[in-house]
Design a protein around this motif. Sequence first.
Motif, short mmCIF file in Angstrom:
data_model
loop_
_atom_site.label_atom_id
_atom_site.label_comp_id
_atom_site.label_asym_id
_atom_site.label_seq_id
_atom_site.Cartn_x
_atom_site.Cartn_y
_atom_site.Cartn_z
N LYS A 477 0.87 -1.14 0.01
CA LYS A 477 0.16 0.10 0.06
C LYS A 477 0.71 1.34 0.01
O LYS A 477 1.71 1.29 0.77
CB LYS A 477 -0.91 -0.01 1.35
CG LYS A 477 -1.78 -1.30 1.56
CD LYS A 477 -2.59 -1.61 0.34
CE LYS A 477 -3.64 -2.62 0.64
NZ LYS A 477 -2.71 -3.87 0.70
N LEU A 478 0.60 2.00 -0.75
CA LEU A 478 1.48 3.44 -1.08
C LEU A 478 0.71 4.39 -0.21
O LEU A 478 -0.40 4.87 -0.97
CB LEU A 478 1.67 3.63 -2.62
CG LEU A 478 2.40 2.65 -3.39
CD1 LEU A 478 2.26 3.35 -4.95
CD2 LEU A 478 3.39 2.51 -2.84
N LYS A 563 -12.17 -0.61 2.65
CA LYS A 563 -12.27 0.30 3.74
C LYS A 563 -11.13 1.47 3.55
O LYS A 563 -11.32 2.58 3.91
CB LYS A 563 -11.98 -0.47 5.04
CG LYS A 563 -13.19 -1.39 5.48
CD LYS A 563 -12.94 -1.94 6.77
CE LYS A 563 -14.11 -2.70 7.30
NZ LYS A 563 -13.99 -3.44 8.69
N ASP A 564 -9.80 0.94 2.97
CA ASP A 564 -8.79 2.10 2.79
C ASP A 564 -8.97 2.93 1.78
O ASP A 564 -8.33 4.01 1.65
CB ASP A 564 -7.34 1.08 2.58
CG ASP A 564 -7.37 0.48 3.86
OD1 ASP A 564 -7.77 0.62 4.94
OD2 ASP A 564 -6.36 -0.44 3.69
N PHE A 565 -10.25 2.76 0.91
CA PHE A 565 -10.36 3.58 -0.58
C PHE A 565 -11.46 4.30 -0.56
O PHE A 565 -11.77 5.16 -1.04
CB PHE A 565 -10.04 2.75 -1.71
CG PHE A 565 -8.80 1.74 -1.56
CD1 PHE A 565 -7.49 1.97 -1.68
CD2 PHE A 565 -9.21 0.18 -1.27
CE1 PHE A 565 -6.48 1.65 -1.52
CE2 PHE A 565 -7.88 -0.50 -1.23
CZ PHE A 565 -6.74 0.24 -1.20
N GLN A 589 -11.02 7.20 -3.11
CA GLN A 589 -9.65 7.80 -3.43
C GLN A 589 -8.77 6.67 -3.59
O GLN A 589 -8.14 6.07 -2.62
CB GLN A 589 -9.16 8.50 -2.10
CG GLN A 589 -7.78 9.32 -2.45
CD GLN A 589 -7.39 10.15 -1.19
OE1 GLN A 589 -8.19 10.11 -0.11
NE2 GLN A 589 -6.24 10.75 -1.34
N PRO A 590 -8.47 6.15 -4.68
CA PRO A 590 -7.50 4.92 -5.18
C PRO A 590 -6.16 5.21 -4.59
O PRO A 590 -5.63 6.31 -4.98
CB PRO A 590 -7.79 4.94 -6.62
CG PRO A 590 -8.26 5.97 -7.17
CD PRO A 590 -8.94 6.98 -6.18
N MET A 591 -5.65 4.25 -4.16
CA MET A 591 -4.09 4.21 -3.77
C MET A 591 -3.50 3.26 -4.59
O MET A 591 -2.22 3.01 -4.55
CB MET A 591 -3.99 4.03 -2.53
CG MET A 591 -4.44 5.26 -1.41
SD MET A 591 -4.24 5.13 0.03
CE MET A 591 -5.14 6.51 0.79
N ILE A 592 -4.01 2.02 -5.29
CA ILE A 592 -3.41 1.02 -5.86
C ILE A 592 -4.23 1.02 -7.22
O ILE A 592 -5.11 1.33 -7.57
CB ILE A 592 -3.48 0.04 -5.14
CG1 ILE A 592 -4.76 -0.53 -5.18
CG2 ILE A 592 -2.77 -0.18 -3.94
CD1 ILE A 592 -5.10 -1.93 -4.39
N ASN A 593 -3.32 0.57 -8.27
CA ASN A 593 -4.02 0.62 -9.59
C ASN A 593 -4.39 -0.95 -9.93
O ASN A 593 -3.77 -1.48 -10.64
CB ASN A 593 -2.87 1.14 -10.69
CG ASN A 593 -3.40 1.25 -12.04
OD1 ASN A 593 -4.57 1.53 -12.23
ND2 ASN A 593 -2.60 1.28 -13.14
#
Length: 1652
Positions: A477-478, A563-565, A589-593
Amino acid sequence: MDEEDRNSPCDVASDSCGLVGVHLSTDKDSEDGGSDQEPALPPDLEWLDELSEEDDGDGDLAVVADYGKKRSYAETARMFKLRRNLDQLDCFHRQKEHDVLKAREELNLCHQNIESLVEQRDNLEKEIGRQKTEDNSVAVFRLRAQHKLLCQKLQSEEELEGHISTELKQLELELSEVEVELGRFSSLRQQVQEEERVFQVLKAQKATTRLQQEKQASQNLKVKMQHLRDKQAAMMKTEESERQRKIEERRANRKITAKYLKETIKRMHQQEAEKEQQNRELLEKRIQAVKSLKSNIAATQENLRVQQSRAKANAQKKEQQQRQLRESLQAQGINSIKHMYQQKQLERIKRKQEEFEERQKSNKVAIVAKILQEEQLVKSRRRQQEKLPKLSTTDQFPSLGRMREKLLYYLDPNPRPASEERATALREVSDISSSSSAPSDDEDLEDTLHQGVDQRSLADSLAEPEFSGLWDHNYKKLLNEKTTLVQTEVKQEEPAVASGKLNMSAKKVEGKELKGSPFISKPEVILFKDFEVGKLYKKKIVLTNISYTTNHCRLLGVSAQLKDFISINFEPPGSLSAGMSCDMQAVFQPMINEDLEGEVQFASAVGPFSVPVRCTIKKCDLEVDSQLIDFGSHVVGQTISRTITLTNKGALGTLFSLDTSTCLSPETSHVQMPSQVSAHTNQEMSRQNTTSDSQRSSASTEIQSNQESQELSSQHEKPGEVSEASAAGPEALPEVRVTTDVEAQAEECPLDSNDISLGNVREGEIGPFESIKLEVVFTPTIPGEARLDFHIKFSNLSSKPIPVQVMGTAVSVPVWVVEPSIDLKICMFDRLYQDSIMVQSSASTALKVTFEVCPEMRRHMEILPKTGFIQAQSSFNAQLKFLPRRSLSKDAQKFFDSDTGVLEVPMTVEVAGQVQPVLFTVQAVVTPSDLQFDRTEVDFGCCSIYQSVKSSVRLTNLSLLPQDFGFLNVPEFIEVQPNDGFGTLLPQETLEIDLIFSPNKAKEYSFQLYCKSGINRDFLLSCRAVGVRPPLQLSHSLVQFGATAIGDRSTTTLHLINYHTDRNQSKQPVTPVVKDALIPRLFSFTLPEDSDISITPSAGRLLPGQRCLVQVTFRPRLSEQEIKEEALRLLRRAKLLRQREVEMNRHIGQETKKETPVESSKGKKASVSPKSSKVSDESETEQPAELPNPTDVQPGSEQYEDARSSLLFSFTQRYREYIIPCFISDGDPPEEDRQAPPAWSPFNTLHLKLQCPAVKPSLLLISNSGHRNMDFHQVAVGEKVIKRFTVQNFSKGSLDLRSSVLDIQGPFSLLNALRCLRPGEKHTLVLAFSPTLEKTYCETLEIQSQKMTLEVTLRGEGVVPAVTSSHPGGLLDFGYVLEKESTSQVIKLQNSSAVAVGFRVLLAGVCPSRPQGGADRVGLLLGSYTDPQLQPPVGTQNYSGLSVFSVVPAEGSVAPGQSQDITVTFQPDHPSVNYSDKLTVELRNKNKVCVVSLKGAASSHNMYLHGGDLLTVPIESLLPPLIPSQTQLTESEVVEKPSIPVLVTLRAGYSGGTITPGVRELQVGCISSTQPSKKSGEFHWDNVASLQQLGFSVEPSKGSVEAGLKRTITVTWTPQSGYKPYEVAQTCASLTLKGDERSVYRVTFMASVSTT
């Protein structure tokens, strides 16, 4: 909707037809095609019509459907057809799975081959570097050729790997399609199964009906069978009456047959007598023939004796002539022995010379035949050679290829193997460097690059997974950027359902059933499409209450993966009436592609429900308008172009490139951006670091240490490059690796083919929803079909490469050369080579052609004729002559490479009226024809004339062709080996040639050797030597023993000769003059210590002219020291194993006691290592103190035998050479002191060279503890004792065993045959010891094989047995016995010898050697029966076939000093007085202990009468008497039994007027029996008064006899006064015996007077 559902199976069936070839018809098809009439069935279902004809209407084919409608036969046939098609589809699926597994196995095998080839190539490169450092150019050239061949093999294997990978992908794709088809047909399969179930139920019902019918039919059949049985019973009664009548007729016929049978027996006796007479006559004739043969043999022996005497006389005459010649030579002062020896030597040399000339002629013929055969082969290959393609544009412009490779480097996502990196880097450096640089610089650079690339490839291989999968995704996770969102605080509650969608089930609300969710969302799915990482997305959702009552909703949360996005802004609205709505907002809010899926969970009064959420990334959707481009037919020289359109229908742009490589691997199937390359490389490096930190195995530690050592060596060799690389940082390394990968791949897989090429646009970027035109150009240069298969690769990993196929046909020009490339193979300087050039024309008119040779080659090459006319539709042949001269490298430097010798000359053919000339190429490899010696002069030094000196020279072939060589006109004192100085040298081969100098005279030698090559070139070699003569001579100075196994021996013999020579001949140059050659000589062989050689005799004295036989024996063995050292090693090894086991157990115990988990830090790992090192040091220090002394290992102990066996099993081979000096004295010791040592001269010393190879024993004795002595100990003479021993084959090949011949008159014998033993097999030999004399025997048995001989010593002692019997022999009478009862007697054997003695008991009645005919009894049958003692040895036998007399035991053994009882039993089964047999007790040596005649009689009653004269023959038939069965007997027949006739003959003696009465005795006995009957019996005579009237008197006339006893009745006859001489007195009297039954004997008395 229903219409779509009905059409879907048909669509599925139509789609599957193209894949599987199976069409599945549906209900709609059957309805459309069979509305009016039923369609015809296929041929394989015609049996349904036959069944329908038998069906009454309710059969199993007319299946009733659920709706009550009767189904047609076509529908039932359709069901069977669907089942068949589904089975075919399943079979096709299994076949595809099998193909995929097979392709994977082939791919794994290809990977293994590539790894082995890469390893061989690396080893070869190291060897090349080592040879270069040693400056061995020949070896470097040879290793380069091997390296080139290995690289070709590696390239072919990599191409094969790509082909197999492509095929595997295609097969997996097909398998997936088949699985999809199977899934599409699942509903249809269920329908067919339901129809089949109904079909089976109806079929079972019909079977029940048929069973009832069969039962009814069986009952009717039973009634019929009962009537039939009654009828058969009546017939049986009729047949029984008929059978009784036939039996009566048979009895009458039997009486008639008996009369004729007697006549037939009489006639047979007459025929047997005639045959006996004929046999006697034939025997007489044979006796006469034998006598004549003896006379002929005697005459032949006389002739042989005369011939032998004549041959002996000739031999004596010849010997006398030789003696006279010898005396004459001695009288003339010539050494006769030497003269005769020289004559023999001359004859032998002449014979060898003739054989050599014949062999030389045959070799020349073979060489000429081989040359002719090679010429024919070369011509045939030239005719079959294919046309060579021209160079591609990439080869003509290497700079363009390198630029394209650098571009592909930035587009390639994955690095390639280290081999391709090394090849690409080496090519770049070599292009930059000048053309005049030495090849060693390139090789040094290649070695340096090899080390660096190996380090990187090794580090990459450790972190590279075996299978692609999870490692391709980045799960980290970035969390670099943080965003703030205003959210309403909502209390999260745990959902009631653990997993799955929280949709409500059907419930009743206010009497109404509610199905589905109580709320609906608008939109139904929260979709975030084509999102980008880092951006913020918001979406509004409206929830509407669709339940039938007032409801409320409460937010429970989102899925765990979202939950994280995703965050939800939702205010609970409270109670909502039906139809009311509320709003909520979803913030993403995406954090991984990557794609995400989940749901938003709510709770309501009715139950929980959820709203699905789906987030998709940007993707590519790429396609081309055509994947097949066909240019058609075009003439050579034209240029045609076509375009295809590449379209991206997706929202994500990507890079693309065109790749023409057919070997599309997973690593090269995508294009990657430079930024992606660096990021991917950083991820790879971080993953490698994590993996290396987590691994704690010994294998990883070793690999890391190897990498560190390679890095240190590379830094030491090239410090400048290392500093630059370190300054550039870690990011520079992956880019270099990718660059080299792309370039190497571009070099291996050329971009364009010869005629079809791609346009200018070969790579680029295609944006979202864009299209790009791609151009393909067809420029035909060579006639024929042209193809190009290329792939469009994309940097997007989810986009698969798109294959495109291009084809076109080129039409040729009118004139062309049939073979565009003429290969003259390898040629030598100054030799002429020719070949033909064929030009073909397809024009309709004659054309003028002109052959042109470039000016540089006109002194070396010529084409005749230079100009000619080729006719229409025909061919023209020209002659090519090639004579390479030494100036070729200067004249044609442009076309000739002097380093490699390769010549490539372009030639042209000008055609009148044709603009484009015809081009062809002449190729050849020109090589010199020199042979070179490593030195110019050979000095042999001093050499005895009885020995030989060897000197070796090295002959090198500097040519690239094999060359024959031979040493001609060699002097007789020189021998050239191998192969007598003739042979063939391969290209660049160096052969070591042995020159053996054997002087025949004591003088100085100086000569030259001529080596002539196969092309008649001479090479000279100068030699010089000095010959000397010692006083003694060895017949052989070199002994080469064969490969002798351990435990075997090899023996050879030679002679030591003291020739009787003159003083003048004993003088030698260089050496001092011998004082006197006519004196005795002392010799002594000195053997080295602890050697396997023995010489007999080792010392002695030889007189002049005397010779001594010397025997040299080689016995390889294992020394005592080696065996003891091996025993210590085994003990040390066992001790170390025990210590390691104890340490391991202690270590395991310590680990189990620890409660804390083991950490993976380096410090803890280092803290454990000192303890283990201390323990190992302590164990090593304690080992020497506890080991036993080698002297404690005694021969014969278990440790000694184990060590010996271990050495034998691990022994491979051993080669030793011994040079045994033989010291020769100058004469006898001085007379004053005979004990003083004689004078010795070093010039007189002879040397005997022994070459002793020892090998592993192929055959070992594994029984008897390995001892080769077999002792049979004491054995009785005539007996046989058997022992066994086992041998085993320990070699890798099969052994054919054979044995030496034992003494045929001796006691030892080998009972079983020897067979071929395969490796590891065992064979047991069976030996027998059967002594014939009382003495000790000893022999040696040799078990021989191809490789060794195994000797076994046999020992044994013969002892004479001493056995006695309690019965002395003679008659053993058992007396009378009741029939079917038995009596026994015992014979005891006593053994008084010192060994056990075997015996056996033989009965003549059961002996198989007893005569089985009646010829030996003719005399007995035809003779007189008056003598009561006349009886054959084997009498009457039992009717049952069992022997009358039986013996227990029939054979056995008597222990020393012990006895053995032999029980003889007499058991008859019918009455007879002729029971007899012969019993023989003999030992195993055929010695008879005793011979006993057995006799007995049997009676059916307990009373018997014995005595009188014989009335019948003593031989009875074994068949019981034929008594017809009588149903009834009359009363008179029962009372009156027939009497038993007895004849008693009495003879009264008359002598001197006195008559002596005749007396005979009869015995009446009573048999004692175990049966309950009368124990005694009575007898009485009738009509005693009538007997007395004729002078007969009987005493006693009556009496009784107790059981088991007998009484004697004396009959006396005294002639009356009125008796007339020669008158026979005869009368009869009855003797009645009363026992268990009453028996009457009618006794006839006959008396006469005899005067003798």
